[in-house]
Design a protein around this motif. Sequence first.
Motif, PDB file in Angstrom:
ATOM      1  N   UNK A 119       4.162   5.786  -2.364  1.00  0.00           N
ATOM      2  CA  UNK A 119       5.594   5.522  -2.263  1.00  0.00           C
ATOM      3  C   UNK A 119       6.147   5.911  -0.900  1.00  0.00           C
ATOM      4  N   UNK A 120       5.535   6.906  -0.268  1.00  0.00           N
ATOM      5  CA  UNK A 120       5.951   7.304   1.084  1.00  0.00           C
ATOM      6  C   UNK A 120       5.263   6.482   2.164  1.00  0.00           C
ATOM      7  N   UNK A 121       4.428   5.523   1.722  1.00  0.00           N
ATOM      8  CA  UNK A 121       3.715   4.608   2.611  1.00  0.00           C
ATOM      9  C   UNK A 121       2.737   5.313   3.550  1.00  0.00           C
ATOM     10  N   UNK A 122       2.245   6.484   3.117  1.00  0.00           N
ATOM     11  CA  UNK A 122       1.094   7.084   3.799  1.00  0.00           C
ATOM     12  C   UNK A 122      -0.109   6.175   3.541  1.00  0.00           C
ATOM     13  N   UNK A 123      -0.243   5.741   2.274  1.00  0.00           N
ATOM     14  CA  UNK A 123      -1.197   4.692   1.922  1.00  0.00           C
ATOM     15  C   UNK A 123      -0.413   3.388   1.881  1.00  0.00           C
ATOM     16  N   UNK A 124      -0.785   2.448   2.718  1.00  0.00           N
ATOM     17  CA  UNK A 124      -0.016   1.218   2.883  1.00  0.00           C
ATOM     18  C   UNK A 124      -0.694   0.046   2.186  1.00  0.00           C
ATOM     19  N   UNK A 125       0.046  -1.029   1.931  1.00  0.00           N
ATOM     20  CA  UNK A 125      -0.552  -2.211   1.292  1.00  0.00           C
ATOM     21  C   UNK A 125      -1.819  -2.656   1.997  1.00  0.00           C
ATOM     22  N   UNK A 126      -2.863  -2.860   1.192  1.00  0.00           N
ATOM     23  CA  UNK A 126      -4.157  -3.266   1.725  1.00  0.00           C
ATOM     24  C   UNK A 126      -5.122  -2.120   1.961  1.00  0.00           C
ATOM     25  N   UNK A 127      -4.631  -0.878   1.985  1.00  0.00           N
ATOM     26  CA  UNK A 127      -5.510   0.273   2.203  1.00  0.00           C
ATOM     27  C   UNK A 127      -6.442   0.469   1.012  1.00  0.00           C
ATOM     28  N   UNK A 128      -7.713   0.797   1.322  1.00  0.00           N
ATOM     29  CA  UNK A 128      -8.676   1.125   0.272  1.00  0.00           C
ATOM     30  C   UNK A 128      -8.676   2.632   0.045  1.00  0.00           C
TER      31      UNK A 128
END
Length: 217
Positions: free
Chosen positions: A17-26
């Motif tokens: 939710x904080x976008x540390x992990x972003x769309x597409x990240x594995x």
Amino acid sequence: MGRAAQQAYDSIKSRILDQVYRPGDKLSEEDLAATVGVSRTPIREALRRLHAEGLVDWAANRSATVPSWTGQDLEEIFELRALLEGYGAELAAARITAGETDRLRDLCSVMEQHAAVPASDRADRVAMCNTEFHAIILEAGRNRRLSALLGAVVQTPLVNHTFRRYDEAAMARSMLHHRELVEAFEARDRAWAGSVMRAHILAARATLGHARKDQVA
């Protein structure tokens, strides 16, 4: 869910939710276990729950992936929110308590104060209050099944970051919607409350849609 799995769930979800992990990240189980400080078993349990909520794409023995949201996803999410939260507002208008309306009014004031200050974290402060605002309305409807249906829909990155895309006009419109919802609840007017909530959600959809188009242009 055990304590370790809950810890893993909270940690991974927060990073998404904080976008540390972003769309597409594995997101490999091994790396997540090292980051959170737990074994891989609670990581799998957390991923299973996050997958059910739509926050990750995951299958056993495969790396999880943070999903990328398309324009179609955006349409579906906000259409569902408009239907479900509109109905929830109608229920709340008939069942809300004076204490709950008082808290909603207080939250309106706090959100308006945050919205008036052009700080770097303005959107996050407003979003935090907004989450409580909508949760109170949902609780006031006294319908557990509706709460369960909405649980996955409202916990997507797109929804949680709506306020980061708002310009001044969109922010002001949102604040007015909140005030009008409180008025509808005080009047015990189900139709009024439902129509305002639906307009509120669909206005947010339009704002996000315009922001996505601007990014592409």
